[in-house]
Enzyme design. Structure first.
Site, short mmCIF file in Angstrom:
data_model
loop_
_atom_site.label_atom_id
_atom_site.label_comp_id
_atom_site.label_asym_id
_atom_site.label_seq_id
_atom_site.Cartn_x
_atom_site.Cartn_y
_atom_site.Cartn_z
CE1 TYR A 1 4.00 -34.63 -35.65
CE2 TYR A 1 6.19 -35.59 -35.86
CZ TYR A 1 5.37 -34.48 -35.72
OH TYR A 1 5.93 -33.22 -35.67
CG PHE B 1 -4.79 -8.90 -53.53
CD1 PHE B 1 -3.42 -8.81 -53.58
CD2 PHE B 1 -5.37 -10.15 -53.43
CE1 PHE B 1 -2.62 -9.95 -53.52
CE2 PHE B 1 -4.59 -11.30 -53.36
CZ PHE B 1 -3.22 -11.19 -53.41
NE ARG C 1 -5.42 -11.14 -58.67
CZ ARG C 1 -4.89 -11.87 -57.67
NH1 ARG C 1 -4.49 -13.09 -57.87
NH2 ARG C 1 -4.73 -11.35 -56.48
CG PHE D 1 0.76 -15.79 -58.42
CD1 PHE D 1 -0.45 -15.42 -59.00
CD2 PHE D 1 0.75 -16.29 -57.13
CE1 PHE D 1 -1.64 -15.56 -58.29
CE2 PHE D 1 -0.44 -16.43 -56.43
CZ PHE D 1 -1.64 -16.06 -57.01
CB THR D 2 0.07 -12.05 -55.37
OG1 THR D 2 -0.64 -13.28 -55.32
CG2 THR D 2 -0.69 -11.08 -56.28
CG ASP E 1 3.58 -21.46 -59.94
OD1 ASP E 1 2.88 -22.48 -59.80
OD2 ASP E 1 3.27 -20.37 -59.46
N1 F0G Z 1 1.18 -19.85 -58.09
C1 F0G Z 1 0.10 -19.52 -58.81
C2 F0G Z 1 0.21 -19.37 -60.29
C3 F0G Z 1 -1.13 -19.34 -58.18
O1 F0G Z 1 -2.19 -19.04 -58.90
C4 F0G Z 1 -1.22 -19.51 -56.77
C5 F0G Z 1 -2.46 -19.30 -56.06
C6 F0G Z 1 -0.05 -19.85 -56.06
C7 F0G Z 1 1.12 -20.02 -56.77
C8 F0G Z 1 -0.05 -20.01 -54.58
O2 F0G Z 1 -0.69 -21.18 -54.23
O3 F0G Z 1 -2.69 -20.40 -52.93
O4 F0G Z 1 -1.88 -22.75 -52.79
O5 F0G Z 1 -0.59 -20.93 -51.73
N2 F0G Z 1 -3.43 -18.74 -56.58
C9 F0G Z 1 -4.72 -18.52 -55.98
C10 F0G Z 1 -5.58 -17.76 -56.95
C11 F0G Z 1 -4.68 -17.90 -54.63
O6 F0G Z 1 -6.72 -17.44 -56.57
O7 F0G Z 1 -5.18 -17.52 -58.08
P1 F0G Z 1 -1.52 -21.32 -52.84
#
Ligand code: F0G
Length: 459
Positions: free
Chosen positions: A74, A450, A384, A126-127, A217
């Site tokens: 743990y 989405f 996208r 990014f989303t 990122d």
């Molecule tokens: N930043 C970028 C540029 C990403 O492409 C993603 C995830 C994340 C952050 C978040 O990371 O999914 O591990 O929580 N992209 C995936 C995609 C979901 O399909 O492009 P995560």
């Protein structure tokens, strides 16, 4: 690198997973039942799954055997220290907090640093990153170069930060309102486009001038390193591992989704040099993820990620990875299919505006194209475009310039032959594009729509 060294997959296959093609009638029913949203399809019903490169990687024999070395204690697990050491060696940051995936790291970073009224300049959104910035009262400001918003603009580093836009933003909102500048390597939403080393140096300089932090990122930073090796003066022949470390050296830390570069199925981390942020991250991670020595992961997951840190910077591996994506892209280009140029690191992006000019953006052309591709060949891709871009603070649809369908290539999973099948289907669809119709949204969730939105096909 001699052509023959990377002509074929730089691995041999030890274990296989059967996939099966279904009938067109079956797929028509399946996609209708999924509300024309490829996220809602059952994976069993998919022939070649290019939904995402996230967590869909094939692990190596070394990673599978590393799983057995997982220390599931743990607290204070050996596997944590292995991962910490790998991140320190490969990335060069002082501290690392594991998280269950990238957005877990984004949550920690945004919660620690962003306050209402703050602005976060970044090279395109990014989303999940933007969602966390906004949840904490921040506003994302796009400072990517204009070329990134034009699918046809050829630029070797289309993910670059526009330095003028960055400085103007800093002067407009005041450096005191900028908790950090965020640079994504590569830029997913722009088509997997890289940032040059020179640009990273320049952004660092601007950050130093105003006393700002620079966070990356780093989700697909190894792919970015490959483009620097391939395209930037002074880097040809330099090992990826060195280029990678230099890139990281200009930043103060990063959020990381291990599900991409790190060749695993789950995991991520937040890394930084700052002792104070580290202390806060350790406090917060307990609330959201788990103890700072496992952050929502099993010990075995950390072992696999640690091993992935070393495998991802292998020059042969990364060259083939990028060439496989390009191999698909070039077949489409040869057949005049409109795609984002140049081909990026993790995916080929179909340009739905040009593919389906007769479908208005409000009738979701990318969503319609992704559904049609599935019907045609069982290939799963991802929208996208306007659906992913969501709504603004006034509740209106954002209308992104890029209206794309992403064919995302998982790492070490498919062969070039699979790419041929995908190309064949996309080219067929392009030839009968005039028969495709738009969609109407019939269910919309409040955030990240989405993933779960549902559609009906317009007559
Ligand atoms: N930043 C970028 C540029 C990403 O492409 C993603 C995830 C994340 C952050 C978040 O990371 O999914 O591990 O929580 N992209 C995936 C995609 C979901 O399909 O492009 P995560």
């Amino acid at each position: 690198m001699p052509r023959r060294d990377i002509m074929a997959e730089p691995y041999k296959i030890k274990s296989v997973e059967t996939i099966r093609m279904t009938t067109p009638e079956y797929r028509q029913r399946a996609i209708a039942e999924a509300g024309y949203n490829t996220f809602l399809l059952k994976s069993e019903d998919v022939y070649i799954d290019l939904l995402t490169d996230s967590g869909t990687n094939a692990m190596s024999d070394m990673q599978w055997s590393a799983l057995m070395h997982g220390d599931e204690a743990y607290a204070g697990a050996r596997s944590f220290f292995r991962l910490e050491k790998a991140v320190q060696e490969i990335y060069g940051y002082k501290h690392m907090v594991p998280t269950h995936q990238g957005r877990g790291a984004e949550n920690l970073l945004s919660t620690i640093l962003i306050r209402p009224g703050h602005y976060v300049p970044q090279n395109m959104y990014f989303t999940t990153t933007r969602a966390h910035q906004e949840r904490n009262g921040g506003t994302f400001v796009d400072v990517i170069i204009d070329e990134a918003h034009d699918s046809q603009a050829e630029h070797p580093f289309k993910g670059n930060v526009d330095l003028k836009k960055l400085e103007e933003t800093i002067n407009r909102v005041g450096p005191q309102n900028i908790p950090y500048v965020n640079v994504a390597l590569t830029v997913n939403m722009a088509g997997g486009q890289p940032v040059s080393m020179q640009n990273l140096r320049d952004v660092r300089k601007i950050c130093d001038k105003y006393g700002l932090r620079l966070m990356y990122d780093a989700t697909r930073a190894v792919e970015n390193a490959f483009f620097i090796q391939e395209r930037e003066e002074g880097y040809a022949g330099k090992p990826i591992r060195e280029i990678f470390k230099e890139m990281m050296s200009y930043s103060d830390g990063c959020t990381m989704s291990g599900k991409k570069d790190l060749l695993v199925n789950i995991g991520g981390f937040l890394a930084m040099n700052d002792d104070d942020i580290f202390a806060q991250a350790k406090e917060l991670v307990v609330v959201f993820e788990g103890m700072p020595s496992y952050g929502g992961l099993a010990g075995r997951d950390m072992e696999a990620m640690a091993q992935g840190c070393y495998e991802m910077v292998d020059d042969h591996y990364i060259a083939h990875r990028i060439y496989q994506v390009r191999y698909l892209g070039e077949q489409l280009i040869k057949n005049d299919v409109p795609i984002v140029r140049p081909v990026g690191g993790h995916a080929v992006f179909l340009d739905a505006r040009r593919f389906l000019p007769h479908i208005d953006q409000d009738q979701f052309p990318s969503q319609a194209l992704a559904a049609a591709l599935y019907e045609d060949s069982g290939v799963r891709s991802m929208e996208r475009g306007i659906v992913s871009a969501g709504r603004n603070k006034r509740g209106e649809n954002n209308h992104p310039k890029l209206e794309l369908v992403r064919l995302t290539i998982p790492r070490r999973v498919y062969t070039d032959r699979h790419m041929d099948v995908v190309a064949d289907s996309v080219i067929d669809l392009y030839q009968k594009r005039n028969s495709l119709a738009g969609l109407k949204m019939v269910y919309e969730p409040p955030t990240l729509r989405f993933f779960t939105a549902r559609f009906e096909r317009l007559p």
